[in-house]
Each structure stands twice: as structure tokens, then as C-alpha cells.
Write an enzyme that holds these catalytic residues in place. Structure first.
Site, PDB file in Angstrom:
ATOM      1  N   LYS A  60      10.644   4.487  -3.367  1.00  0.00           N
ATOM      2  CA  LYS A  60       9.993   3.429  -4.122  1.00  0.00           C
ATOM      3  C   LYS A  60      10.274   3.599  -5.613  1.00  0.00           C
ATOM      4  O   LYS A  60      10.220   4.705  -6.133  1.00  0.00           O
ATOM      5  CB  LYS A  60       8.480   3.446  -3.877  1.00  0.00           C
ATOM      6  CG  LYS A  60       8.049   2.808  -2.573  1.00  0.00           C
ATOM      7  CD  LYS A  60       6.539   2.651  -2.509  1.00  0.00           C
ATOM      8  CE  LYS A  60       6.136   1.862  -1.276  1.00  0.00           C
ATOM      9  NZ  LYS A  60       4.670   1.662  -1.211  1.00  0.00           N
TER      10      LYS A  60
ATOM     11  N   GLU B 144      -6.229  -2.763  11.104  1.00  0.00           N
ATOM     12  CA  GLU B 144      -7.534  -3.404  10.941  1.00  0.00           C
ATOM     13  C   GLU B 144      -8.346  -3.416  12.225  1.00  0.00           C
ATOM     14  O   GLU B 144      -9.575  -3.258  12.197  1.00  0.00           O
ATOM     15  CB  GLU B 144      -7.340  -4.840  10.430  1.00  0.00           C
ATOM     16  CG  GLU B 144      -6.768  -4.937   9.014  1.00  0.00           C
ATOM     17  CD  GLU B 144      -5.253  -4.873   8.964  1.00  0.00           C
ATOM     18  OE1 GLU B 144      -4.684  -4.952   7.862  1.00  0.00           O
ATOM     19  OE2 GLU B 144      -4.624  -4.747  10.055  1.00  0.00           O
TER      20      GLU B 144
ATOM     21  N   ARG C  49      -7.614 -10.018  11.158  1.00  0.00           N
ATOM     22  CA  ARG C  49      -6.801  -9.269  12.114  1.00  0.00           C
ATOM     23  C   ARG C  49      -7.656  -8.418  13.055  1.00  0.00           C
ATOM     24  O   ARG C  49      -7.154  -7.923  14.062  1.00  0.00           O
ATOM     25  CB  ARG C  49      -5.797  -8.400  11.363  1.00  0.00           C
ATOM     26  CG  ARG C  49      -4.802  -9.211  10.539  1.00  0.00           C
ATOM     27  CD  ARG C  49      -4.028  -8.337   9.557  1.00  0.00           C
ATOM     28  NE  ARG C  49      -3.147  -7.407  10.203  1.00  0.00           N
ATOM     29  CZ  ARG C  49      -1.846  -7.616  10.410  1.00  0.00           C
ATOM     30  NH1 ARG C  49      -1.295  -8.746  10.017  1.00  0.00           N
ATOM     31  NH2 ARG C  49      -1.108  -6.705  10.986  1.00  0.00           N
TER      32      ARG C  49
END
Length: 633
Positions: free
Chosen positions: A280, A366, A394
Site C-alpha cells: 500500500k 458483518e 449485510r
């Protein structure tokens, strides 16, 4: 800035006509273009810097858009947008009328699947691959998924389904930015990846297995030797057990490794799995050093990087929640905090630092987060699930079946309720009031400001059943929260302004523009505070003393708090003209939040205009005349 190579690329077809020797320079220009634009518009940065070479390689090898690229989450697709004819529009990123921050099918044919929520790419790509097979079309489907998204069950459901389809042209690329490849093994990894992805290796392996089957002990020895040899350098076993041919890990920033490996994989049938390792923030030292800070920055100067912002005059609702969580945890040892991979976004950093043994980040999962909280509640703990409104969608089955049906005392702190601005319709918290208030045992609180947010969180925590407290992104009216843990009465609202004729029933932060509108209309304003249970006693009292009612909420009108008011009035046999204001039955685009609210007619001027339009005459001070209703239709 000028980009001499990018200026010659209007589509990936132009990229594919370039000699491979120029691709490194193309990647450098993409990275520079990306940094230049995101620093001016804000947006996701670290993840995009990490996928530049991978994006170049994928478009170079595959015949996009005929071959389908499906980007999981999609916040890492800025390089993809730059290479697919949208470079000149990057300055409009995430702004009203500009480019979306995620893939959009209606924005470009190269955006083959709309994404923004996690872990959907493998399912979608598999569907596309099998559709192509059924239609007799010779094309590939490629899912690009991050290591974080692989923690969600949906990704493994798709892997499990894909592994049995031996003829489909499906490639899953795992973009792993949570590990590193040390230089000594880089060349070996490159060699093994190219070797194992080649047709010769695949054919030889299959022929060898057929020959060895006549001598079972030798076959078993060969199988174990192959697994062991690959396992020494790659974590192959898991994905191969799903039926994938696993290749990697390889350096995701090395085009000389990526391109030949992808070319080999393109020529193989059946489910393929390529594991690439990226970093990243790659290529921008400040983002490499602190990828979290540069995950989604606002505007900044690339030369100096992010500067420590001055202490804002107002707390955000997220900060109010984070401080309440720590204070309540100090008082009640039963409190546990749960987040599905949103520690920073949900304001739980301090809680994690102070109460690490009571902090649970379950990853992008979730469904699991909700049922995990239910299990803890069964054992006498008091779980607080910090989750964005859009992400609780979700875990809806778990919310009903595992929490509400058992009437467990779980608090859901719903951040990003209402419109979210630049992230657009995929992240808008527009639907939580409709989808929560229809569930038995469930309560929904709508704080009007920061002070009420803290108080209603305490009210929710006191209950012995599930309660959701919804609050928006950013700051509100700036009402300073009290330092204690004082709660507000459960299910009770308050009259904030006494007026005549028309009463505005406000749910949440739109109380304040409603108050502004009421000043010009001399309307009564009620701060309802709770979408469920409604303060029906107060509602009926207001209905009896007013000629018309108006509901205001930053949520979907259909099935929302206004619908709850209508239902309550009908149940009581009370007939009053009712105007419901809220989010219309459309997906609201990305843009400045205040502008979006204004466009929906939910600022003070819009509320005043809607009331004046609906009711031809609003009673003026000192007059008690009834409003004249305009005919409808």
C-alpha cells in the site's frame, strides 16, 4: 503535469499496442497522475498506489472489456479509470456530476460490475464466466480481491462454488498487501510462478498423475512431494483444495513477473488463483510509511504530505461515540466493543488501546459480527457493535434471527446514517429506519445533535433488548456533549418550538433546518428522538392541537419514520393531512453532503418551500385558520 505516454492511451487497446519495455514508464506516469489528482480532490490513495502495476499488467494481457475485470470493493480502481479513457476527468473524482470513487457500469464499459461493498468479486466473476460458457463466448473473467476482503464468508462461498467448474475461464487475483517478499526469494518466486502457470507444467503434471495411478504408492508419494515442494514456498494447499490451480506469491510491482505469469494463466482452462503481493502506498514514501493515514485523505500537498489539522471546533458524531464507548466501558465491565474491520472509521482506536481485551475486530465479516455479538449477549455481556448503516445491511438475517428473535441486549451504533457525500449511493445509510423498525423487539434512536447522541447511546445501553442509534458522518449542530453518562427517557420526544397550524416532526439532525424553516412559518417543531418506539402520547397531543403534520428525516421516505407516524395516526383513528419529507426513491449520487441535502429539499429553504407548496395558506401568528390543502392529481 504532463504525461506523454498516457496522452497516447485513450483505451487499453492503445496500451496493448505498446512494447513491453515502455510499461514501466507507463506505470510511473499512472502513479504520478494518481497522486496529483487525489491530492486535489481527496479520495482513496494508498490502495490505488499499490495496484498500479497490477492494473497495467491486467489490461495489457487481457482483452478488456471483452474479458471482464471485476474489482472487489473498487476503491483501488483509480489506475483502472486512468487507463480506460477517464484520465482527463480524474479532477472531478467523487464530486457532484464527476467520476465515481468506485466502478460504475453506467460510467464505462470497462466497469463490468458495480462494487463498493466487500467480497463480491469472485461471485460476480464466476457468474460472468459461466454465462460466457453457456453462451459459447470465448472470454475470461478476472476477479481482483484484497486479502482483507478474503476474510468474508461470501468470498469462500464463491470459491467453493467455482472449484467444481473445470471448464470455466475464471482467474482470481489475490492482491495481498499485508505481507512482504524478501529480495532473496524474489527471483525464485518469479521462476516458480511462471513455471507452474505454464501449459507444459500443467500438462506434465496431469500426464504424470495418469501414469502413476497404475502404481498407487508411487502416485501418493508424487502427490505428497508436489504438495510439500510447493508448500515450502507458497500457501497453496487451501486454495487448491477448493479446486483452484494456485500460483504465487509473486511481486505485484514487478511487471516482468506479472505479465508472463498472466499470459500463461490466460491460456489455461478451469479456475486459476494468482497470489500477488503489493505494498500500500507504493511509490509515495509518505503513504508507504503510513498507509492508514493515506487510505482516504482529503486534499493535501504531495510535497509536504498530510499536515496535522487544527483541533476542529465541533466534535464529529464518530468522536462522540468513541468517547462514550470508553466512558461507559470504565463504568460497566460487561461492555465489549465489536467492529467489522472499521476501527478507525467507527472511532474505536482509543477503546482498542485502553481496553484491548474487550475489543474485537472480526474482519470484513458483518454476518459474523452480529451473531458473535449475540453469542456474547447470551453470556451476560453487553455488546456494542460499531458498524456503518450501509454495512449492517449485510448482516440483516443475523440481526433478525440471532439478535431480535432472541431479544438480546445488543447496541448497534450506526455511523454514516443518511447521505455520506463523496462515497455516493453504495455507502449511503438511507434504509436503516425502514429495515430496522419492522423487526419486533428492535428500537431505533435518532439523535438530533452531539449531546443527544451521547445521551441516547446511554439510553440504548440501559435497555434489555436490541437498540440501534443512528447518526450521520461528520459533525452536527455543535451542541457540546455532557461529560457524564446521563440518558434520555426511552421512547420519548420533546417539543422544541411552539407554533400554530402546522407541526413539524423531526427525526435526527434535520431538527435544526426544521427549526429554521419553522421560524418563517411559525410552525411547531417536535424533536421525536425515537423512530421506534414512537412517542404516541406526544404525537396524538400534537395532532389534536394542529391542523397538519410534516415529518422530516434523513432517510428513505418509503417505510421510514414518516410512515411510522402515518401508521400510528391510522391506528388511533386520527385523520390529519400529513406531508412526509425525506430521501426520495432514488439512489442519491456522490457529491457535497450539504448540496445533496439541498437537492433533496432537506435544507431549511427546501423544508419551508415544501410546506408552503403543499399547504396554500400557513396560519400566521395570531390566526388560527386551517391550512387549505392543494388538490393532488
Amino acid at each position: 503535469m504532463t504525461y506523454p505516454l498516457l496522452e497516447t492511451i485513450q483505451s487499453p487497446g492503445d496500451l496493448r499496442r505498446m512494447p513491453r519495455t515502455q510499461l514501466k514508464a507507463v506505470a510511473d506516469e499512472v502513479r504520478a497522475c494518481l497522486l496529483d489528482n487525489v491530492s486535489k480532490t481527496g479520495g482513496h490513495l494508498s490502495s490505488n498506489l499499490g495496484t498500479v502495476e497490477l492494473t497495467v499488467a491486467l489490461h495489457y494481457v487481457f482483452n478488456t472489456p471483452e474479458d471482464r475485470l471485476v474489482w472487489d470493493v473498487g476503491h483501488q480502481t483509480y489506475p483502472h479509470k486512468i487507463l480506460t479513457g477517464r484520465r482527463e476527468r480524474m479532477g472531478s473524482l467523487r464530486q457532484l456530476g464527476g467520476l465515481a470513487g468506485f466502478p460504475r457500469r453506467d460510467e464505462s464499459p470497462y466497469d463490468t460490475f458495480g462494487t463498493a461493498h466487500s467480497s463480491t468479486s469472485i461471485s460476480a466473476a464466476l457468474g460472468m464466466a459461466l454465462a460466457a460458457q453457456q453462451k459459447g463466448e470465448d472470454r475470461h473473467a478476472v476477479a481482483i480481491i484484497g486479502d482483507g476482503a478474503m476474510s468474508a464468508g461470501m468470498a469462500f462461498e464463491a470459491l467453493n462454488n467455482a472449484g467444481v467448474h473445470d471448464e470455466c475461464k475464471l482467474l482470481v487475483v489475490l492482491n495481498d498487501n499485508d505481507m512482504s517478499i524478501s529480495p532473496p526469494v524474489g527471483a525464485l518466486n518469479r521462476y516458480l510462478a511462471q513455471l507452474m502457470s505454464g501449459r507444459f507444467y500443467a500438462s506434465a503434471k496431469n500426464v504424470g498423475k495418469q501414469v502413476l495411478r497404475v502404481a498407487p504408492p508411487l502416485f501418493e508419494l508424487a502427490r505428497r512431494l508436489e504438495t510439500h515442494a510447493k508448500g515450502m514456498v507458497v500457501p497453496a494447499t487451501l486454495f487448491e483444495n477448493f479446486g483452484f490451480n494456485y500460483i504465487g506469491p509473486i511481486d505485484g510491482h514487478d511487471l516482468e513477473s506479472l505479465i508472463p505469469t498472466l499470459e500463461n494463466l490466460r491460456n489455461l482452462k478451469g479456475p486459476q488463483f494468482l497470489h500477488v503481493v503489493t505494498k500500500k502506498g507504493q511509490g509515495y514514501k509518505l503513504a508507504e510509511a503510513d498507509p492508514i493515514a493515506y487510505h482516504g485523505p482529503g486534499k493535501f500537498d504531495p510535497a509536504t504530505g498530510l499536515q496535522k489539522a487544527a483541533t476542529p471546533a465541533k466534535q464529529t458524531f464518530t468522536q462522540v461515540f468513541g468517547r462514550w464507548l470508553c466512558d461507559m466501558a470504565e463504568q460497566d465491565k460487561r461492555l465489549v466493543g465489536i467492529t467489522p474491520a472499521m476501527r478507525e472509521g467507527s472511532g474505536m482506536v482509543e477503546f482498542h488501546q485502553r481496553f484491548p481485551e474487550r475489543y474485537h475486530d472480526v474482519g470484513i465479516a458483518e454476518q459474523h459480527a452480529v451473531t458473535f455479538a449475540a453469542g456474547m449477549a447470551c453470556e451476560g455481556l453487553k455488546p456494542v457493535v460499531a458498524i456503518y448503516s450501509t454495512f449492517l445491511q449485510r448482516g440483516y438475517d443475523q440481526l433478525i434471527h440471532d439478535v431480535a428473535l432472541q431479544n438480546l441486549p445488543v447496541v448497534f451504533a450506526l455511523d454514516r446514517a443518511g447521505l455520506v457525500g463523496a462515497d455516493g449511493p453504495t455507502h449511503a445509510g438511507a434504509y436503516d429506519i425502514p429495515y430496522l423498525r419492522c423487526i419486533p423487539n428492535m428500537s431505533v434512536a435518532c439523535p438530533a445533535d452531539e449531546k443527544e447522541c451521547r445521551q441516547l447511546l446511554s439510553s440504548a445501553f440501559e435497555q434489555s433488548h436490541p437498540v440501534a442509534v443512528r447518526y450521520p458522518r461528520g459533525a452536527g449542530a455543535g451542541v457540546e456533549p455532557e461529560s457524564g453518562l446521563k440518558s434520555l427517557p426511552f421512547g420519548k420526544g420533546e417539543v422544541r418550538r411552539e407554533g400554530r397550524g402546522v407541526a413539524i416532526l423531526a427525526f435526527g439532525t434535520l431538527l435544526y433546518p426544521a427549526l429554521d424553516a419553522a421560524e418563517k412559518l411559525d410552525a411547531t417543531v417536535v424533536n421525536m428522538r425515537w423512530a421506534k418506539p414512537l412517542d404516541t402520547e406526544l404525537l396524538l397531543k400534537i395532532a389534536a392541537s394542529h391542523d397538519a403534520l410534516v415529518t422530516v428525516e434523513e432517510g428513505a421516505i418509503m417505510g421510514g419514520a414518516g410512515s411510522a407516524i402515518s401508521e400510528a395516526l391510522q391506528a388511533a383513528g386520527v385523520v390529519r393531512p400529513l406531508l412526509q419529507l425525506g430521501l426520495q426513491d432514488i439512489f442519491t449520487e456522490h457529491g457535497d453532503p450539504a448540496k445533496l441535502l439541498s437537492m433533496q429539499g432537506l435544507d431549511a429553504a427546501g423544508i419551508e418551500r415544501a410546506i408552503s407548496s403543499r399547504f396554500a395558506a400557513v396560519p400566521l401568528p395570531g390566526k388560527a385558520s386551517k391550512p387549505v390543502l392543494k388538490s393532488v392529481g
